[in-house]
Write a protein that holds these residues in place. Structure first.
Motif, mmCIF file in Angstrom:
data_model
loop_
_atom_site.group_PDB
_atom_site.id
_atom_site.type_symbol
_atom_site.label_atom_id
_atom_site.label_comp_id
_atom_site.label_asym_id
_atom_site.label_seq_id
_atom_site.Cartn_x
_atom_site.Cartn_y
_atom_site.Cartn_z
ATOM 1 N N PHE A 1 4.062 -2.178 -6.532
ATOM 2 C CA PHE A 1 4.630 -1.697 -5.273
ATOM 3 C C PHE A 1 4.806 -2.780 -4.209
ATOM 4 C CE2 PHE A 1 2.393 1.931 -7.165
ATOM 5 C CZ PHE A 1 3.437 2.825 -7.258
ATOM 6 N N LEU A 2 3.781 -3.542 -3.926
ATOM 7 C CA LEU A 2 3.801 -4.399 -2.741
ATOM 8 C C LEU A 2 4.571 -5.703 -2.914
ATOM 9 C CD1 LEU A 2 0.131 -3.864 -1.539
ATOM 10 C CD2 LEU A 2 2.211 -2.759 -0.700
ATOM 11 N N ASP A 3 4.499 -6.318 -4.077
ATOM 12 C CA ASP A 3 5.171 -7.608 -4.268
ATOM 13 C C ASP A 3 6.688 -7.504 -4.117
ATOM 14 O OD1 ASP A 3 2.780 -8.893 -4.631
ATOM 15 O OD2 ASP A 3 2.907 -8.962 -6.821
ATOM 16 N N ALA A 4 7.264 -6.368 -4.467
ATOM 17 C CA ALA A 4 8.723 -6.215 -4.472
ATOM 18 C C ALA A 4 9.293 -5.740 -3.138
ATOM 19 C CB ALA A 4 9.125 -5.238 -5.574
ATOM 20 N N THR A 5 8.456 -5.413 -2.170
ATOM 21 C CA THR A 5 8.975 -4.858 -0.925
ATOM 22 C C THR A 5 8.800 -5.834 0.238
ATOM 23 O OG1 THR A 5 6.866 -3.817 -0.372
ATOM 24 C CG2 THR A 5 8.429 -2.499 -1.621
ATOM 25 N N PRO A 6 9.803 -5.913 1.119
ATOM 26 C CA PRO A 6 9.681 -6.811 2.271
ATOM 27 C C PRO A 6 8.722 -6.254 3.334
ATOM 28 C CG PRO A 6 11.789 -5.681 2.328
ATOM 29 C CD PRO A 6 11.129 -5.310 1.029
#
Length: 100
Positions: free
Chosen positions: A46-51
Motif C-alpha cells: 500500500f504505502l510504497d506505491a502512493t504519493p
C-alpha cells in the motif's frame, strides 16, 4: 484443591471482517516478529506505491490510578489492514515499528 492448567493465550490471531460492503483484515499479536511482517507487507502493498501516505493510529493505556501508566494496545490501520499489537505483553518492541 486441584489446579487446572490453562492454555496459554495465543500469540497471534487473524480475523476477517466485512461491514457495509467493506472488507477488513485484522491481525492481533503480541509478537514483535509478526509486527515486523505486517509493517513490511503494508509498506510493500500500500504505502510504497502512493504519493500520499495515511496511517490510522489508536492506543490504549493502563489505568493511571493503579500505578505506573503504560501502553497496553497499539492499533495501526492502513487501507484494509489492521494491526492490534498487545504491546504490554509483547516479547519486545521492534525497531521497525519505531521507525514506522
Amino acid at each position: 484443591m486441584e489446579h487446572l492448567a490453562r492454555a496459554p493465550a495465543p500469540r497471534f490471531r487473524m480475523y476477517c471482517l466485512t461491514a457495509e460492503g467493506m472488507y477488513f483484515k485484522i491481525t492481533v499479536t503480541l509478537r514483535a516478529s509478526r509486527v515486523e511482517k505486517w509493517i513490511r507487507a503494508v509498506k510493500r502493498d500500500f504505502l510504497d506505491a502512493t504519493p500520499i501516505k495515511f496511517v490510522g493510529l489508536d492506543y490504549e493505556f493502563t489505568n493511571p490510578r493503579e500505578g505506573n501508566q503504560r501502553a497496553v494496545i497499539l492499533q495501526l490501520l492502513v487501507a484494509t489492514e489492521n494491526l492490534i499489537f498487545q504491546i504490554c505483553w509483547a516479547d519486545e518492541v521492534p525497531q521497525v515499528l519505531e521507525d514506522f
